[in-house]
Design an enzyme around this catalytic site. Sequence first.
Site, PDB file in Angstrom:
ATOM      1  N   GLU A 105       8.611   3.043  -4.697  1.00  0.00           N
ATOM      2  CA  GLU A 105       8.613   3.175  -3.248  1.00  0.00           C
ATOM      3  C   GLU A 105       9.204   1.902  -2.645  1.00  0.00           C
ATOM      4  O   GLU A 105       8.624   0.823  -2.851  1.00  0.00           O
ATOM      5  CB  GLU A 105       7.162   3.351  -2.789  1.00  0.00           C
ATOM      6  N   ARG A 133      -0.089   9.521  -4.280  1.00  0.00           N
ATOM      7  CA  ARG A 133       0.764   8.436  -4.763  1.00  0.00           C
ATOM      8  C   ARG A 133       1.947   9.076  -5.461  1.00  0.00           C
ATOM      9  O   ARG A 133       1.807  10.141  -6.084  1.00  0.00           O
ATOM     10  CB  ARG A 133       0.002   7.541  -5.765  1.00  0.00           C
ATOM     11  N   HIS A 183       5.855   6.625   3.601  1.00  0.00           N
ATOM     12  CA  HIS A 183       4.438   6.291   3.461  1.00  0.00           C
ATOM     13  C   HIS A 183       3.782   6.058   4.832  1.00  0.00           C
ATOM     14  O   HIS A 183       3.327   4.952   5.147  1.00  0.00           O
ATOM     15  CB  HIS A 183       4.275   5.054   2.565  1.00  0.00           C
TER      16      HIS A 183
HETATM   17  C1  8YV Z   1      -1.839   2.596   3.685  1.00  0.00           C
HETATM   18  C2  8YV Z   1      -2.620   3.912   1.628  1.00  0.00           C
HETATM   19  O1  8YV Z   1      -0.714   2.912   4.437  1.00  0.00           O
HETATM   20  O2  8YV Z   1      -4.919   3.558   2.024  1.00  0.00           O
HETATM   21  C3  8YV Z   1      -4.027   3.701   1.205  1.00  0.00           C
HETATM   22  O3  8YV Z   1      -4.251   3.692  -0.024  1.00  0.00           O
HETATM   23  O4  8YV Z   1      -1.788   4.122   0.827  1.00  0.00           O
HETATM   24  C4  8YV Z   1      -2.268   3.884   3.057  1.00  0.00           C
HETATM   25  O5  8YV Z   1      -3.318   4.332   3.841  1.00  0.00           O
HETATM   26  C5  8YV Z   1      -1.580   1.407   2.886  1.00  0.00           C
HETATM   27  O6  8YV Z   1      -2.578   1.018   2.003  1.00  0.00           O
HETATM   28  C6  8YV Z   1      -1.198   0.218   3.777  1.00  0.00           C
HETATM   29  O7  8YV Z   1      -0.141  -0.369   3.214  1.00  0.00           O
END
Ligand code: 8YV
Length: 312
Positions: free
Chosen positions: A259, A230, A278
């Site tokens: 972000e 993150r 991302h």
């Molecule tokens: C995804 C992520 O792109 O799983 C997570 O925590 O950050 C990523 O795998 C996201 O959650 C989808 O928006």
Amino acid sequence: MPYQILTDSALPPEMEEMLAGICEVHVWDLTEDDPILPSIEGFITYGHPVVLGSHMDKMPNLRCLSNFGVGVDHINLEDARARSLPVGFTPGFVNGVTADMAFAMLMTIGRNIIQGWRHAHGPDYLAYDANILHGHEVYGSTLGIIGMGRVGREIARRASGFDMTVLYHNRNPSPHAAGLNASYRSLEALLDEADFVVLSVPMSPQTRHLIGAVQLARMKETAYLVNVARGGVVDHVALVDALQRNLIAGAIMDVTDPEPLPRDHPLLRLDNCVILPHLGSATYQSRFRMSRRTVDNLLAGLRGQEMPSRAA
Ligand code: 8YV
């Protein structure tokens, strides 16, 4: 009567298909109140919306939240627990793809792929030149993984194919590490030794700005920082300074804080920094698996059953 469902942004077609006939989906951007809120029974958090108790309180009939993704740092889990609202998430569905991404990123930054692309497509590439864009080798180098959870372990598995020496740092030594040929180090020792430092820790108050000025100054001048965790794990002000002063060779970040970054952010202007939007788990296959689990968690929560994957 279909269940009344909320989401923060439009859902992908495959998820809509899975919900068809079972749920009626409403989109709410969490800013102004919406007259539909009192009838809402389930909430799919799709695009990492910040969800607090005050949002939950606008939905007196809410029975569960279901997050599309494994990281749930944007949802106040304490507030959900206090309201007896189960929160679903999608662990186990993003490990391989995120590890693939980490590897793609460390090769990209180590071997100057982006600069090479720019040069080869630009007006100045008129003659081959063996003296430009020398990078650092990935194979045989030392990889430092900070966060030896499910994603970290998949990264370590890939590293063995590249004959890398694998170091890792975790809150506690991992029982899986021996099988992965990975050696435990303190954070400081890992930063001292690694050629590539990969961040794969969950976001929490303990990991906020885990990598700041002190940590960046410890890294080798030839080392790269790779962030698939993150954005908040890295102090961006310190990173800009370290990159501007060439304290490290470069950084590549699939995640930022905020972000996206403001369009005039200095990290977007530095030659030794690559920012990605991302993409960690953005494959057709992974997105489908995540959608399936998000829907299964949601339906279980709505029906008062145990969710297949519950974060809180
Ligand atoms: C995804 C992520 O792109 O799983 C997570 O925590 O950050 C990523 O795998 C996201 O959650 C989808 O928006």
